[in-house]
Design an enzyme around this catalytic site. Structure first.
Site, PDB file in Angstrom:
ATOM      1  N   LYS A  58       0.837  -1.200   0.000  1.00 55.70           N
ATOM      2  CA  LYS A  58       0.000   0.000   0.000  1.00 55.70           C
ATOM      3  C   LYS A  58       0.875   1.255   0.000  1.00 55.70           C
ATOM      4  O   LYS A  58       0.616   2.213  -0.725  1.00 55.70           O
ATOM      5  CB  LYS A  58      -0.946  -0.014   1.211  1.00 55.70           C
ATOM      6  CG  LYS A  58      -2.063  -1.055   1.042  1.00 55.70           C
ATOM      7  CD  LYS A  58      -2.791  -1.410   2.316  1.00 55.70           C
ATOM      8  CE  LYS A  58      -3.707  -2.611   2.038  1.00 55.70           C
ATOM      9  NZ  LYS A  58      -4.340  -3.187   3.215  1.00 55.70           N
ATOM     10  N   GLN A 102      -5.238  -2.723   9.462  1.00 57.06           N
ATOM     11  CA  GLN A 102      -4.952  -3.973   8.766  1.00 57.06           C
ATOM     12  C   GLN A 102      -5.475  -5.162   9.577  1.00 57.06           C
ATOM     13  O   GLN A 102      -5.163  -5.299  10.759  1.00 57.06           O
ATOM     14  CB  GLN A 102      -3.435  -4.093   8.530  1.00 57.06           C
ATOM     15  CG  GLN A 102      -3.030  -5.287   7.702  1.00 57.06           C
ATOM     16  CD  GLN A 102      -3.528  -5.216   6.259  1.00 57.06           C
ATOM     17  OE1 GLN A 102      -3.405  -4.196   5.587  1.00 57.06           O
ATOM     18  NE2 GLN A 102      -4.131  -6.300   5.778  1.00 57.06           N
ATOM     19  N   ASP A 125     -11.425   1.575   3.815  1.00 60.82           N
ATOM     20  CA  ASP A 125     -11.631   0.136   3.573  1.00 60.82           C
ATOM     21  C   ASP A 125     -13.118  -0.161   3.362  1.00 60.82           C
ATOM     22  O   ASP A 125     -13.474  -1.239   2.878  1.00 60.82           O
ATOM     23  CB  ASP A 125     -11.124  -0.691   4.773  1.00 60.82           C
ATOM     24  CG  ASP A 125      -9.816  -1.403   4.464  1.00 60.82           C
ATOM     25  OD1 ASP A 125      -9.480  -1.536   3.273  1.00 60.82           O
ATOM     26  OD2 ASP A 125      -9.142  -1.815   5.426  1.00 60.82           O
TER      27      ASP A 125
END
Ligand code: NAP
Length: 301
Positions: A58, A102, A125
């Site tokens: 990322k 994450q 997300d």
């Protein structure tokens, strides 16, 4: 042969290049004193090597498109309360457009509570209940990266979805359920008639054989066989499964949920693993970061 393959890596590169261009155009047209790049923060807890690799990818992608990325790394034993308070700090910071936590998190942390603590406007997300709920209303603010990656693949590869019969196998909250809802809506990449299958589907093969577009998000290596696919179908393989392979230096290789070799001759288009849907996920996250940045500039895209 190659024009059968929907090349996620190529499409991803193309979209990232376009995004970099958009950011550069924006930067050129705004006074330097007022300018800051789109800023994504990744929160990582513990030392899971796969998670470290994902956040590393990322950061690399952010650097390519000219966005700023910051990694906040916490020890495995961080308490739920301390993690919640770190999230609240990120929610408050005006210099951050969006952040991700994450997953997976260590067992002592309640993932759902953490996700729900992220401000929906910064939830790039798209896992916050409000953002998932907005998909049902057709008002998605952030679509989770994998379904967004699939929509972008279908759009760029010019796969017609209108009036098509789509069968999705797998009903996870992050892939199967959102993509089935998104494709059934009245949108440019939508207007499909969707069947959502799962482990209790009575006769799976009967369902998958109906699909003009078959999306496999099951988590079982090579599960979709040739006799489950209608000739000419478009096959989107979301699965990423590691299977042991002594011929490989690392002792394993990645395969999808679709038996690629067997299905390839039957399908009209198919995504490979790796280099298909997986290659789109980081790019989709960048698209969400850009949307969050634009929203902070008062522009809805
Ligand atoms: P998941 O949470 O692991 O759930 C799997 C789904 O498959 C469930 O809905 C399950 O049904 C269904 N299923 C399992 N066995 C089945 C069977 N025999 N017949 C029909 N349905 C069956 O799913 P996920 O998180 O979406 O992951 C799926 C795969 O996609 C994994 O390989 C994962 O690594 C991969 N993935 C890839 C990306 C990417 O970027 N490409 C992103 C996310 C996930 P029940 O609900 O009835 O249990």
């Amino acid at each position: 042969m190659d024009n059968k393959i929907i090349n996620g890596k190529e499409i991803s590169n193309q979209l990232q290049t376009e995004l970099r261009q958009r950011w550069e155009n924006w930067a050129q047209n705004h006074p330097a004193a007022l300018l800051r790049p789109p800023h994504l923060v990744a929160v990582l807890v513990g030392n899971n090597p796969a998670s470290e690799a994902y956040v590393g990818n990322k950061a690399k992608a952010c650097a390519f498109v000219g966005f700023k990325s910051t990694l906040l790394h916490f020890e495995t034993d961080i308490s739920q309360a301390d993690l919640l308070s770190e999230i609240e700090k990120l929610n408050q910071r005006a210099d951050i457009d969006g952040f991700i936590v994450q997953l997976p998190l260590p067992a002592h942390i309640d993932e759902q509570q953490i996700i729900s603590a992220i401000h929906p406007d910064k939830d790039i997300d798209g896992f916050h209940p409000l953002n998932l709920g907005k998909i049902i209303l057709g008002k998605a603010q952030f679509i989770p990266a994998t379904p967004l990656g699939i929509l972008e693949l279908l759009r760029v590869a010019q796969i017609e979805t209108k009036g098509k019969k789509v069968v999705v196998v797998g009903r996870s909250n992050i892939v199967g359920t959102p993509i089935s809802l998104l494709l059934s809506r009245n949108t440019a990449v939508g207007n499909s008639t969707v069947t959502l299958c799962h482990s209790h589907t009575a006769n799976l093969k009967e369902e998958t054989l109906q699909a003009d577009i078959l999306i496999a998000a099951i988590g079982r290596p090579l599960f979709i066989k040739a006799d489950m696919v209608k000739p000419g179908a478009v096959v989107i393989d979301v699965g990423i499964n590691s299977v042991s392979d002594v011929s490989q230096k690392r002792g394993f290789r990645l395969v999808g949920d679709v038996d690629f070799e067997a299905v390839f001759p039957i399908a009209s288009k198919i995504t490979p693993v790796p280099g298909g849907v997986g290659a789109m996920t980081v790019t989709a996250l960048l698209l969400n970061t850009w949307a969050a940045f634009m929203a902070n500039q008062g522009i809805k895209i």
